[in-house]
Motif scaffolding. Structure first.
Motif, PDB file in Angstrom:
ATOM      1  N   UNK A   1     -11.396   3.927  -0.284  1.00 40.12           N
ATOM      2  CA  UNK A   1     -10.357   4.950  -0.225  1.00 40.12           C
ATOM      3  C   UNK A   1      -9.573   4.963  -1.537  1.00 40.12           C
ATOM      4  N   UNK A   2      -9.033   3.796  -1.903  1.00 41.25           N
ATOM      5  CA  UNK A   2      -8.213   3.721  -3.121  1.00 41.25           C
ATOM      6  C   UNK A   2      -8.151   2.270  -3.594  1.00 41.25           C
ATOM      7  N   UNK A   3      -8.016   2.112  -4.906  1.00 43.19           N
ATOM      8  CA  UNK A   3      -7.901   0.793  -5.514  1.00 43.19           C
ATOM      9  C   UNK A   3      -6.774   0.815  -6.529  1.00 43.19           C
ATOM     10  N   UNK A   4      -6.057  -0.299  -6.632  1.00 44.76           N
ATOM     11  CA  UNK A   4      -5.047  -0.456  -7.673  1.00 44.76           C
ATOM     12  C   UNK A   4      -5.274  -1.794  -8.371  1.00 44.76           C
ATOM     13  N   UNK A   5      -5.334  -1.760  -9.678  1.00 45.76           N
ATOM     14  CA  UNK A   5      -5.610  -2.977 -10.432  1.00 45.76           C
ATOM     15  C   UNK A   5      -4.339  -3.819 -10.580  1.00 45.76           C
ATOM     16  N   UNK A   6      -4.505  -5.000 -11.137  1.00 44.76           N
ATOM     17  CA  UNK A   6      -3.342  -5.852 -11.387  1.00 44.76           C
ATOM     18  C   UNK A   6      -2.381  -5.191 -12.371  1.00 44.76           C
ATOM     19  N   UNK A   7      -2.911  -4.336 -13.218  1.00 45.37           N
ATOM     20  CA  UNK A   7      -2.070  -3.640 -14.189  1.00 45.37           C
ATOM     21  C   UNK A   7      -1.492  -2.337 -13.680  1.00 45.37           C
ATOM     22  N   UNK A   8      -1.869  -1.942 -12.469  1.00 43.42           N
ATOM     23  CA  UNK A   8      -1.305  -0.735 -11.877  1.00 43.42           C
ATOM     24  C   UNK A   8      -2.171   0.505 -11.990  1.00 43.42           C
ATOM     25  N   UNK A   9      -3.348   0.391 -12.609  1.00 41.97           N
ATOM     26  CA  UNK A   9      -4.252   1.546 -12.673  1.00 41.97           C
ATOM     27  C   UNK A   9      -4.812   1.834 -11.286  1.00 41.97           C
ATOM     28  N   UNK A  10      -4.992   3.101 -10.989  1.00 39.89           N
ATOM     29  CA  UNK A  10      -5.443   3.492  -9.652  1.00 39.89           C
ATOM     30  C   UNK A  10      -6.701   4.354  -9.716  1.00 39.89           C
ATOM     31  N   UNK A  11      -7.482   4.275  -8.653  1.00 41.74           N
ATOM     32  CA  UNK A  11      -8.633   5.148  -8.467  1.00 41.74           C
ATOM     33  C   UNK A  11      -8.708   5.538  -7.005  1.00 41.74           C
ATOM     34  N   UNK A  12      -9.155   6.766  -6.769  1.00 42.81           N
ATOM     35  CA  UNK A  12      -9.198   7.294  -5.412  1.00 42.81           C
ATOM     36  C   UNK A  12     -10.553   7.918  -5.109  1.00 42.81           C
ATOM     37  N   UNK A  13     -10.909   7.888  -3.839  1.00 43.64           N
ATOM     38  CA  UNK A  13     -12.042   8.671  -3.385  1.00 43.64           C
ATOM     39  C   UNK A  13     -11.692  10.144  -3.538  1.00 43.64           C
ATOM     40  N   UNK A  14     -12.694  10.941  -3.860  1.00 42.80           N
ATOM     41  CA  UNK A  14     -12.465  12.368  -4.054  1.00 42.80           C
ATOM     42  C   UNK A  14     -11.859  12.999  -2.809  1.00 42.80           C
ATOM     43  N   UNK A  15     -12.260  12.529  -1.659  1.00 43.24           N
ATOM     44  CA  UNK A  15     -11.823  13.132  -0.389  1.00 43.24           C
ATOM     45  C   UNK A  15     -10.335  12.934  -0.114  1.00 43.24           C
ATOM     46  N   UNK A  16      -9.695  11.968  -0.791  1.00 45.83           N
ATOM     47  CA  UNK A  16      -8.277  11.699  -0.519  1.00 45.83           C
ATOM     48  C   UNK A  16      -7.395  11.973  -1.721  1.00 45.83           C
ATOM     49  N   UNK A  17      -7.991  12.270  -2.867  1.00 47.79           N
ATOM     50  CA  UNK A  17      -7.216  12.479  -4.089  1.00 47.79           C
ATOM     51  C   UNK A  17      -6.228  13.627  -3.889  1.00 47.79           C
ATOM     52  N   UNK A  18      -4.980  13.379  -4.274  1.00 44.54           N
ATOM     53  CA  UNK A  18      -3.939  14.387  -4.113  1.00 44.54           C
ATOM     54  C   UNK A  18      -3.219  14.309  -2.785  1.00 44.54           C
ATOM     55  N   UNK A  19      -3.778  13.557  -1.845  1.00 41.60           N
ATOM     56  CA  UNK A  19      -3.128  13.411  -0.523  1.00 41.60           C
ATOM     57  C   UNK A  19      -2.654  11.981  -0.274  1.00 41.60           C
ATOM     58  N   UNK A  20      -3.396  11.010  -0.789  1.00 44.33           N
ATOM     59  CA  UNK A  20      -3.069   9.597  -0.577  1.00 44.33           C
ATOM     60  C   UNK A  20      -2.559   8.983  -1.879  1.00 44.33           C
ATOM     61  N   UNK A  21      -1.657   8.022  -1.746  1.00 48.01           N
ATOM     62  CA  UNK A  21      -1.138   7.300  -2.911  1.00 48.01           C
ATOM     63  C   UNK A  21      -1.120   5.808  -2.615  1.00 48.01           C
ATOM     64  N   UNK A  22      -1.767   5.043  -3.488  1.00 48.36           N
ATOM     65  CA  UNK A  22      -1.746   3.590  -3.370  1.00 48.36           C
ATOM     66  C   UNK A  22      -0.694   3.039  -4.328  1.00 48.36           C
ATOM     67  N   UNK A  23       0.022   2.020  -3.865  1.00 47.00           N
ATOM     68  CA  UNK A  23       1.033   1.385  -4.707  1.00 47.00           C
ATOM     69  C   UNK A  23       1.135  -0.086  -4.321  1.00 47.00           C
ATOM     70  N   UNK A  24       1.830  -0.845  -5.151  1.00 51.99           N
ATOM     71  CA  UNK A  24       1.973  -2.266  -4.864  1.00 51.99           C
ATOM     72  C   UNK A  24       3.373  -2.728  -5.232  1.00 51.99           C
ATOM     73  N   UNK A  25       3.839  -3.735  -4.494  1.00 51.66           N
ATOM     74  CA  UNK A  25       5.112  -4.379  -4.774  1.00 51.66           C
ATOM     75  C   UNK A  25       4.809  -5.867  -4.970  1.00 51.66           C
ATOM     76  N   UNK A  26       4.720  -6.285  -6.209  1.00 50.43           N
ATOM     77  CA  UNK A  26       4.332  -7.670  -6.490  1.00 50.43           C
ATOM     78  C   UNK A  26       5.388  -8.672  -6.028  1.00 50.43           C
ATOM     79  N   UNK A  27       6.636  -8.240  -5.967  1.00 47.64           N
ATOM     80  CA  UNK A  27       7.691  -9.140  -5.506  1.00 47.64           C
ATOM     81  C   UNK A  27       7.563  -9.445  -4.017  1.00 47.64           C
TER      82      UNK A  27
END
Length: 114
Positions: free
Chosen positions: A48-74
């Motif tokens: 569905x979606x991936x976020x790297x340790x540096x914050x780069x993201x990639x999404x499946x075409x089917x969810x792009x523009x609708x889903x957002x991946x994020x992370x809170x390292x704290x």
């Protein structure tokens, strides 16, 4: 081994929103790549979606523009904000992590239905 615990799944009407969370039991969370996969009945598990340790993201075409991946390292947590949900988004959603090896959560059910 890293333990991943998902939460936030449930039943939502088409067009609605859900926010999934995944808490990781590791002090090195910031070094991990994190992601979400899903598996619908009778189908293979898909990215569905991936976020790297540096914050780069990639999404499946089917969810792009609708889903957002994020992370809170704290908080050692990764999120998946899902908007404009469709019945085709119905699946078990799995949290994924990778540093030297892969780890998977147990999954959380998301059902999109009227």
């Amino acid at each position: 081994q890293v333990q991943l615990v998902e939460s936030g799944g449930g039943l939502v009407q088409p067009g609605g929103s859900l926010r999934l969370s995944c808490a990781a039991s590791t002090s090195m969370f910031s070094r991990y790549s994190m992601g979400w996969y899903r598996q619908a009945p009778g189908k293979e598990r898909e990215l569905v979606a991936i976020i790297s340790s540096g914050g780069s993201t990639n999404y499946a075409i089917s969810v792009k523009g609708r889903f957002t991946i994020s992370r809170d390292n704290a908080k050692n947590t990764v999120f998946l904000q899902m908007n404009s949900l469709k019945p085709d988004d119905t699946a078990v959603y799995y949290c994924w992590s990778h540093l030297y090896r892969e780890n998977w959560g147990q999954g959380t059910q998301v059902t999109v239905s009227s």
